[in-house]
Every structure is written in C-alpha cells, then in structure tokens.
Design a protein around this motif. Structure first.
Motif, PDB file in Angstrom:
ATOM      1  N   PRO A  81       4.319 -13.235 -15.599  1.00  0.00           N
ATOM      2  CA  PRO A  81       3.208 -14.176 -15.452  1.00  0.00           C
ATOM      3  C   PRO A  81       2.925 -14.610 -14.014  1.00  0.00           C
ATOM      4  CG  PRO A  81       5.141 -15.305 -16.267  1.00  0.00           C
ATOM      5  CD  PRO A  81       5.499 -13.842 -16.183  1.00  0.00           C
ATOM      6  N   ALA A  82       3.830 -14.311 -13.082  1.00  0.00           N
ATOM      7  CA  ALA A  82       3.638 -14.736 -11.699  1.00  0.00           C
ATOM      8  C   ALA A  82       2.648 -13.815 -10.986  1.00  0.00           C
ATOM      9  CB  ALA A  82       4.976 -14.733 -10.971  1.00  0.00           C
ATOM     10  N   THR A  83       2.179 -14.272  -9.842  1.00  0.00           N
ATOM     11  CA  THR A  83       1.253 -13.478  -9.035  1.00  0.00           C
ATOM     12  C   THR A  83       1.923 -12.182  -8.609  1.00  0.00           C
ATOM     13  OG1 THR A  83       0.185 -15.456  -8.231  1.00  0.00           O
ATOM     14  CG2 THR A  83      -0.117 -13.480  -6.916  1.00  0.00           C
ATOM     15  N   GLU A  84       1.151 -11.109  -8.656  1.00  0.00           N
ATOM     16  CA  GLU A  84       1.637  -9.807  -8.217  1.00  0.00           C
ATOM     17  C   GLU A  84       0.975  -9.508  -6.874  1.00  0.00           C
ATOM     18  OE1 GLU A  84       1.176  -6.943 -11.419  1.00  0.00           O
ATOM     19  OE2 GLU A  84       1.354  -8.595 -12.830  1.00  0.00           O
ATOM     20  N   PRO A  85       1.656  -9.794  -5.754  1.00  0.00           N
ATOM     21  CA  PRO A  85       1.031  -9.653  -4.440  1.00  0.00           C
ATOM     22  C   PRO A  85       0.763  -8.193  -4.073  1.00  0.00           C
ATOM     23  CG  PRO A  85       3.336 -10.230  -4.207  1.00  0.00           C
ATOM     24  CD  PRO A  85       3.023 -10.263  -5.678  1.00  0.00           C
ATOM     25  N   ARG A  86      -0.354  -7.988  -3.382  1.00  0.00           N
ATOM     26  CA  ARG A  86      -0.751  -6.673  -2.900  1.00  0.00           C
ATOM     27  C   ARG A  86      -1.329  -6.833  -1.497  1.00  0.00           C
ATOM     28  NH1 ARG A  86       1.688  -5.730  -6.883  1.00  0.00           N
ATOM     29  NH2 ARG A  86       1.102  -4.475  -8.666  1.00  0.00           N
ATOM     30  N   ILE A 132     -13.551  -6.843  -1.356  1.00  0.00           N
ATOM     31  CA  ILE A 132     -13.355  -6.979  -2.800  1.00  0.00           C
ATOM     32  C   ILE A 132     -14.319  -8.045  -3.298  1.00  0.00           C
ATOM     33  CG2 ILE A 132     -11.761  -7.596  -4.655  1.00  0.00           C
ATOM     34  CD1 ILE A 132      -9.473  -6.624  -2.876  1.00  0.00           C
ATOM     35  N   ASP A 133     -15.223  -7.625  -4.161  1.00  0.00           N
ATOM     36  CA  ASP A 133     -16.200  -8.546  -4.749  1.00  0.00           C
ATOM     37  C   ASP A 133     -16.920  -9.350  -3.674  1.00  0.00           C
ATOM     38  OD1 ASP A 133     -17.606  -9.506  -6.918  1.00  0.00           O
ATOM     39  OD2 ASP A 133     -16.131 -11.063  -7.388  1.00  0.00           O
ATOM     40  N   SER A 134     -17.355  -8.679  -2.623  1.00  0.00           N
ATOM     41  CA  SER A 134     -18.092  -9.196  -1.473  1.00  0.00           C
ATOM     42  C   SER A 134     -17.244 -10.066  -0.530  1.00  0.00           C
ATOM     43  CB  SER A 134     -19.355  -9.951  -1.900  1.00  0.00           C
ATOM     44  OG  SER A 134     -19.041 -11.220  -2.416  1.00  0.00           O
ATOM     45  N   PHE A 135     -15.938 -10.122  -0.730  1.00  0.00           N
ATOM     46  CA  PHE A 135     -15.049 -10.866   0.177  1.00  0.00           C
ATOM     47  C   PHE A 135     -14.358  -9.892   1.117  1.00  0.00           C
ATOM     48  CE2 PHE A 135     -15.369 -13.688  -3.482  1.00  0.00           C
ATOM     49  CZ  PHE A 135     -15.618 -14.901  -2.862  1.00  0.00           C
ATOM     50  N   GLN A 136     -14.420 -10.199   2.399  1.00  0.00           N
ATOM     51  CA  GLN A 136     -13.755  -9.369   3.409  1.00  0.00           C
ATOM     52  C   GLN A 136     -12.276  -9.755   3.454  1.00  0.00           C
ATOM     53  OE1 GLN A 136     -15.164  -6.964   5.424  1.00  0.00           O
ATOM     54  NE2 GLN A 136     -13.196  -6.535   6.337  1.00  0.00           N
ATOM     55  N   ILE A 137     -11.406  -8.772   3.216  1.00  0.00           N
ATOM     56  CA  ILE A 137      -9.960  -8.992   3.266  1.00  0.00           C
ATOM     57  C   ILE A 137      -9.429  -8.205   4.468  1.00  0.00           C
ATOM     58  CG2 ILE A 137      -7.784  -8.834   1.997  1.00  0.00           C
ATOM     59  CD1 ILE A 137      -9.785 -10.434   0.414  1.00  0.00           C
ATOM     60  N   PRO A 138      -8.916  -8.892   5.490  1.00  0.00           N
ATOM     61  CA  PRO A 138      -8.396  -8.180   6.660  1.00  0.00           C
ATOM     62  C   PRO A 138      -7.173  -7.329   6.302  1.00  0.00           C
ATOM     63  CG  PRO A 138      -8.741 -10.508   7.148  1.00  0.00           C
ATOM     64  CD  PRO A 138      -8.897 -10.342   5.662  1.00  0.00           C
ATOM     65  N   ALA A 139      -6.969  -6.263   7.051  1.00  0.00           N
ATOM     66  CA  ALA A 139      -5.818  -5.388   6.836  1.00  0.00           C
ATOM     67  C   ALA A 139      -4.520  -6.200   6.849  1.00  0.00           C
ATOM     68  CB  ALA A 139      -5.779  -4.314   7.906  1.00  0.00           C
ATOM     69  N   ASN A 140      -3.585  -5.806   6.004  1.00  0.00           N
ATOM     70  CA  ASN A 140      -2.245  -6.395   5.910  1.00  0.00           C
ATOM     71  C   ASN A 140      -2.226  -7.838   5.404  1.00  0.00           C
ATOM     72  OD1 ASN A 140      -0.938  -4.000   6.886  1.00  0.00           O
ATOM     73  ND2 ASN A 140      -1.734  -4.554   8.910  1.00  0.00           N
ATOM     74  N   THR A 141      -3.333  -8.320   4.881  1.00  0.00           N
ATOM     75  CA  THR A 141      -3.360  -9.645   4.262  1.00  0.00           C
ATOM     76  C   THR A 141      -2.790  -9.526   2.854  1.00  0.00           C
ATOM     77  OG1 THR A 141      -5.321 -10.293   5.492  1.00  0.00           O
ATOM     78  CG2 THR A 141      -4.853 -11.528   3.479  1.00  0.00           C
ATOM     79  N   VAL A 142      -1.886 -10.401   2.525  1.00  0.00           N
ATOM     80  CA  VAL A 142      -1.302 -10.388   1.181  1.00  0.00           C
ATOM     81  C   VAL A 142      -2.199 -11.211   0.265  1.00  0.00           C
ATOM     82  CG1 VAL A 142       0.687 -11.017  -0.222  1.00  0.00           C
ATOM     83  CG2 VAL A 142       1.033 -10.126   2.086  1.00  0.00           C
ATOM     84  N   ALA A 143      -2.622 -10.592  -0.825  1.00  0.00           N
ATOM     85  CA  ALA A 143      -3.472 -11.277  -1.804  1.00  0.00           C
ATOM     86  C   ALA A 143      -2.917 -10.991  -3.200  1.00  0.00           C
ATOM     87  CB  ALA A 143      -4.907 -10.778  -1.698  1.00  0.00           C
ATOM     88  N   GLY A 144      -3.239 -11.856  -4.128  1.00  0.00           N
ATOM     89  CA  GLY A 144      -2.763 -11.636  -5.492  1.00  0.00           C
ATOM     90  C   GLY A 144      -3.527 -12.481  -6.484  1.00  0.00           C
ATOM     91  N   MET A 145      -3.411 -12.113  -7.741  1.00  0.00           N
ATOM     92  CA  MET A 145      -4.057 -12.847  -8.826  1.00  0.00           C
ATOM     93  C   MET A 145      -3.046 -12.948  -9.966  1.00  0.00           C
ATOM     94  SD  MET A 145      -6.585 -14.355 -10.355  1.00  0.00           S
ATOM     95  CE  MET A 145      -8.066 -14.050  -9.461  1.00  0.00           C
TER      96      MET A 145
END
Length: 101
Positions: free
Chosen positions: A63-68, A76-89
């Motif tokens: 159930p925890a966030t799975e970082p990528r 992603i979905d019109s959001f700019q994500i800089p290289a090497n930024t850790v994001a998760g849902m």
C-alpha cells in the motif's frame, strides 16, 4: 484478510451471495475430501477470480508509495518532471480514482 473483511460488510452481502452461488454450483466431483473446491477447479471460478482481483485493487499488498525516477526530463499528464526526480503514487489513492475505476 481484506477480502474476508470486505465480504463480511452488510453492504457487500450481494457479492457474498453471488460468490456462494458460484461455489454451490460446482459439481460434487470437483470438491476435495473436505468439501472444498480443488485448486484446479477454483482457478476456473470466474466470479471468485473477479472478487480476488477487485480486493487486490482496493487493498494492494504494497500500500505504500512505489517511487520511480526517469533518467531524462519527462512530461506526465502535462507536468514537467526533471530528470532523476523521484516521484510516486500510492496504489491506495490511484486505485480509488473514479475517472479510472
């Protein structure tokens, strides 16, 4: 445990009834010595399969966030994500999005 808990809720009685009906319709030769469906038979129960998959969607084993992160700049979905930024849902949040499910 979440499957048992979910099915035990009064608002889910109709799902429990439908699951019981599917299992009661199994031929007696598909049951083991304890009256339970053999593994090869339970694998073919489509409603049981759907109940298990829906439970896993709602209550993911992780159930925890799975970082990528991505090696390059990404949109992603019109959001700019800089290289090497850790994001998760968290799956808990994602799997309850009414526009998807």
């Amino acid at each position: 445990m979440f499957l048992i808990w979910s099915l035990s809720q009064p608002q889910n009685a109709r799902y429990q009834d439908k699951l019981i009906q599917e299992l009661r319709e199994l031929p007696s030769d598909s049951l083991n010595e304890h009256g339970l469906p053999r593994l090869d038979v339970s694998d073919k129960c489509s409603y049981l399969d759907a109940v298990i998959k829906e439970t896993l969607r709602l209550y993911a084993p992780l159930p925890a966030t799975e970082p990528r992160s991505a090696l390059t700049n990404t949109i992603i979905d019109s959001f700019q994500i800089p290289a090497n930024t850790v994001a998760g849902m968290p799956p808990y949040v994602l799997h309850r999005n009414p526009t998807i499910f």
